[in-house]
Every structure is written in structure tokens, then in C-alpha cells.
Scaffold this motif. Sequence first.
Motif, PDB file in Angstrom:
ATOM      1  N   HIS A  21       3.361  38.976  32.151  1.00  0.00           N
ATOM      2  CA  HIS A  21       4.667  38.380  32.437  1.00  0.00           C
ATOM      3  C   HIS A  21       4.870  38.085  33.908  1.00  0.00           C
ATOM      4  N   ALA A  22       3.782  38.218  34.670  1.00  0.00           N
ATOM      5  CA  ALA A  22       3.922  38.194  36.129  1.00  0.00           C
ATOM      6  C   ALA A  22       4.509  36.900  36.676  1.00  0.00           C
ATOM      7  N   GLN A  23       4.407  35.824  35.914  1.00  0.00           N
ATOM      8  CA  GLN A  23       4.874  34.574  36.492  1.00  0.00           C
ATOM      9  C   GLN A  23       6.400  34.482  36.548  1.00  0.00           C
ATOM     10  N   PHE A  24       7.073  35.284  35.765  1.00  0.00           N
ATOM     11  CA  PHE A  24       8.534  35.193  35.765  1.00  0.00           C
ATOM     12  C   PHE A  24       9.127  36.546  36.111  1.00  0.00           C
ATOM     13  N   ARG A  25       9.898  36.568  37.172  1.00  0.00           N
ATOM     14  CA  ARG A  25      10.487  37.835  37.608  1.00  0.00           C
ATOM     15  C   ARG A  25      11.625  38.237  36.690  1.00  0.00           C
ATOM     16  N   LYS A  26      12.314  37.211  36.156  1.00  0.00           N
ATOM     17  CA  LYS A  26      13.411  37.509  35.227  1.00  0.00           C
ATOM     18  C   LYS A  26      13.497  36.399  34.176  1.00  0.00           C
ATOM     19  N   PRO A  27      14.143  36.692  33.044  1.00  0.00           N
ATOM     20  CA  PRO A  27      14.192  35.706  31.952  1.00  0.00           C
ATOM     21  C   PRO A  27      14.724  34.349  32.407  1.00  0.00           C
ATOM     22  N   GLU A  28      15.711  34.361  33.288  1.00  0.00           N
ATOM     23  CA  GLU A  28      16.295  33.100  33.763  1.00  0.00           C
ATOM     24  C   GLU A  28      15.251  32.225  34.458  1.00  0.00           C
ATOM     25  N   ASP A  29      14.273  32.876  35.090  1.00  0.00           N
ATOM     26  CA  ASP A  29      13.206  32.117  35.756  1.00  0.00           C
ATOM     27  C   ASP A  29      12.330  31.408  34.726  1.00  0.00           C
ATOM     28  N   ALA A  30      12.112  32.058  33.590  1.00  0.00           N
ATOM     29  CA  ALA A  30      11.323  31.435  32.520  1.00  0.00           C
ATOM     30  C   ALA A  30      12.066  30.217  31.974  1.00  0.00           C
ATOM     31  N   VAL A  31      13.378  30.361  31.795  1.00  0.00           N
ATOM     32  CA  VAL A  31      14.196  29.249  31.299  1.00  0.00           C
ATOM     33  C   VAL A  31      14.105  28.077  32.275  1.00  0.00           C
ATOM     34  N   LYS A  32      14.247  28.382  33.562  1.00  0.00           N
ATOM     35  CA  LYS A  32      14.185  27.348  34.596  1.00  0.00           C
ATOM     36  C   LYS A  32      12.822  26.657  34.569  1.00  0.00           C
ATOM     37  N   TYR A  33      11.796  27.456  34.440  1.00  0.00           N
ATOM     38  CA  TYR A  33      10.426  26.929  34.432  1.00  0.00           C
ATOM     39  C   TYR A  33      10.212  25.966  33.263  1.00  0.00           C
ATOM     40  N   ARG A  34      10.566  26.410  32.058  1.00  0.00           N
ATOM     41  CA  ARG A  34      10.266  25.551  30.906  1.00  0.00           C
ATOM     42  C   ARG A  34      11.092  24.274  30.944  1.00  0.00           C
ATOM     43  N   LYS A  35      12.345  24.383  31.421  1.00  0.00           N
ATOM     44  CA  LYS A  35      13.169  23.178  31.510  1.00  0.00           C
ATOM     45  C   LYS A  35      12.604  22.210  32.544  1.00  0.00           C
ATOM     46  N   ALA A  36      12.110  22.761  33.632  1.00  0.00           N
ATOM     47  CA  ALA A  36      11.508  21.911  34.668  1.00  0.00           C
ATOM     48  C   ALA A  36      10.269  21.197  34.118  1.00  0.00           C
ATOM     49  N   VAL A  37       9.446  21.924  33.382  1.00  0.00           N
ATOM     50  CA  VAL A  37       8.239  21.309  32.817  1.00  0.00           C
ATOM     51  C   VAL A  37       8.633  20.187  31.851  1.00  0.00           C
ATOM     52  N   PHE A  38       9.621  20.467  30.987  1.00  0.00           N
ATOM     53  CA  PHE A  38      10.056  19.427  30.038  1.00  0.00           C
ATOM     54  C   PHE A  38      10.607  18.205  30.781  1.00  0.00           C
ATOM     55  N   THR A  39      11.338  18.455  31.862  1.00  0.00           N
ATOM     56  CA  THR A  39      11.912  17.345  32.632  1.00  0.00           C
ATOM     57  C   THR A  39      10.818  16.464  33.220  1.00  0.00           C
ATOM     58  N   VAL A  40       9.831  17.089  33.841  1.00  0.00           N
ATOM     59  CA  VAL A  40       8.754  16.314  34.461  1.00  0.00           C
ATOM     60  C   VAL A  40       7.932  15.600  33.376  1.00  0.00           C
ATOM     61  N   MET A  41       7.651  16.331  32.301  1.00  0.00           N
ATOM     62  CA  MET A  41       6.867  15.726  31.212  1.00  0.00           C
ATOM     63  C   MET A  41       7.626  14.525  30.631  1.00  0.00           C
ATOM     64  N   ALA A  42       8.918  14.673  30.393  1.00  0.00           N
ATOM     65  CA  ALA A  42       9.720  13.583  29.816  1.00  0.00           C
ATOM     66  C   ALA A  42       9.765  12.379  30.757  1.00  0.00           C
ATOM     67  N   THR A  43       9.786  12.644  32.050  1.00  0.00           N
ATOM     68  CA  THR A  43       9.801  11.546  33.022  1.00  0.00           C
ATOM     69  C   THR A  43       8.534  10.705  32.886  1.00  0.00           C
ATOM     70  N   HIS A  44       7.396  11.370  32.833  1.00  0.00           N
ATOM     71  CA  HIS A  44       6.123  10.629  32.768  1.00  0.00           C
ATOM     72  C   HIS A  44       5.864  10.059  31.376  1.00  0.00           C
ATOM     73  N   PHE A  45       6.342  10.774  30.370  1.00  0.00           N
ATOM     74  CA  PHE A  45       6.229  10.228  29.016  1.00  0.00           C
ATOM     75  C   PHE A  45       7.129   9.001  28.884  1.00  0.00           C
ATOM     76  N   GLY A  46       8.289   9.077  29.511  1.00  0.00           N
ATOM     77  CA  GLY A  46       9.233   7.958  29.496  1.00  0.00           C
ATOM     78  C   GLY A  46       8.604   6.693  30.082  1.00  0.00           C
ATOM     79  N   ALA A  47       7.854   6.863  31.171  1.00  0.00           N
ATOM     80  CA  ALA A  47       7.193   5.718  31.808  1.00  0.00           C
ATOM     81  C   ALA A  47       6.183   5.096  30.845  1.00  0.00           C
ATOM     82  N   LEU A  48       5.490   5.928  30.092  1.00  0.00           N
ATOM     83  CA  LEU A  48       4.540   5.412  29.091  1.00  0.00           C
ATOM     84  C   LEU A  48       5.281   4.676  27.980  1.00  0.00           C
TER      85      LEU A  48
END
Length: 150
Positions: A21-48
Motif C-alpha cells: 500500500h506504500a503508494q498511498f499514504r491515505k485512502p483519499e490519496d488513492a481516490v485522487k490518484y485514480r481520478k487523475a489517471v481516468f482524467t488523463v486517460m479520457a483526455t487522450h482517448f477523447g483525442a482518438l
Amino acid sequence: MLKKIATLTALSAVLISTSAHAQFRKPEDAVKYRKAVFTVMATHFGALGEMAQGRAPYDAKVAAENAALVSALASQPWRAFGEGTDVGDTRALPGVWKDSAKFKAAQDRLITEVAKLDAAVKAGSADALKGAVGAIGGSCKGCHDDFRKN
Ligand code: ASC
């Protein structure tokens, strides 16, 4: 000696569970991380998607760059849905944790479809992109329908 072994055993148990679990110090960090990944992925998928639907001119280099990012990210958000991360600012539905086999299948569907993107990009046309983008979009939607609050 026995006490030492017990201490070492306890310590390694802590280290093993911490490293998982070392990558996330607290649950909120995991939430932030996954939302950020989805945002970036959606941006590049959107361009496609824009190119596949003819709303943007087809550009092989732009397609390749966007596809590379989607490919790199498709397997990443899932690590951030660990137990106890159903907190804070998230739209994730309880099914993520209650029906983890189905959630895993939804992840695998995305990863499987994204694996076809490279060949579609190499084929070098908006038409070739259309099938792959449609299938990926279908997997996004399927997972949102089942596991995300609207
Ligand atoms: C996108 C995006 C999604 C998916 C989904 C497909 O471009 O941001 O979440 O496609 O809308 O239905």
C-alpha cells in the motif's frame, strides 16, 4: 531467541503489508490518484475519438502519441481501488468492492480492447481507429453503468 524471531516475523508482516500500500499514504490519496489517471486517460482517448469520428483531421503521429498514453494508463487506476478507499470525493459504487470479480472483468475488458489500439493506429486511418475506439468506449461505458454513480 524465540522473542527475536517473533519480533522479526511481526516486523516483516508489517513491511509486507506496508509495501503493498506504500503508494498511498491515505485512502483519499488513492481516490485522487485514480481520478487523475481516468482524467488523463479520457483526455487522450477523447483525442482518438475526435479523429475516429472525423471531428479532427487524422494525424498518424497524434494518433500514436495519444494511443501510447491510453495504453500506458489502462492498467493503472485499478491499484487505487483498494479496500477502504470508498471514501471522500468518489463516484465509485459499492459494487467495486462487493462484486470485485465483476469489477475485475470490467478492467480486463478495457485492457483487452486497449491492447488492440496499437494495431489500429499502425493501420493508419480514421476508419481503422473507429473499431478499436468504439470497443474501448463500450468498455468505459459498461464499467461506468455498473460501477460509477452518474
Ligand atoms: C470517453 C470518456 C469516457 C468514455 C465513455 C464511453 O471519451 O471520457 O468516459 O469515452 O464516455 O462511453
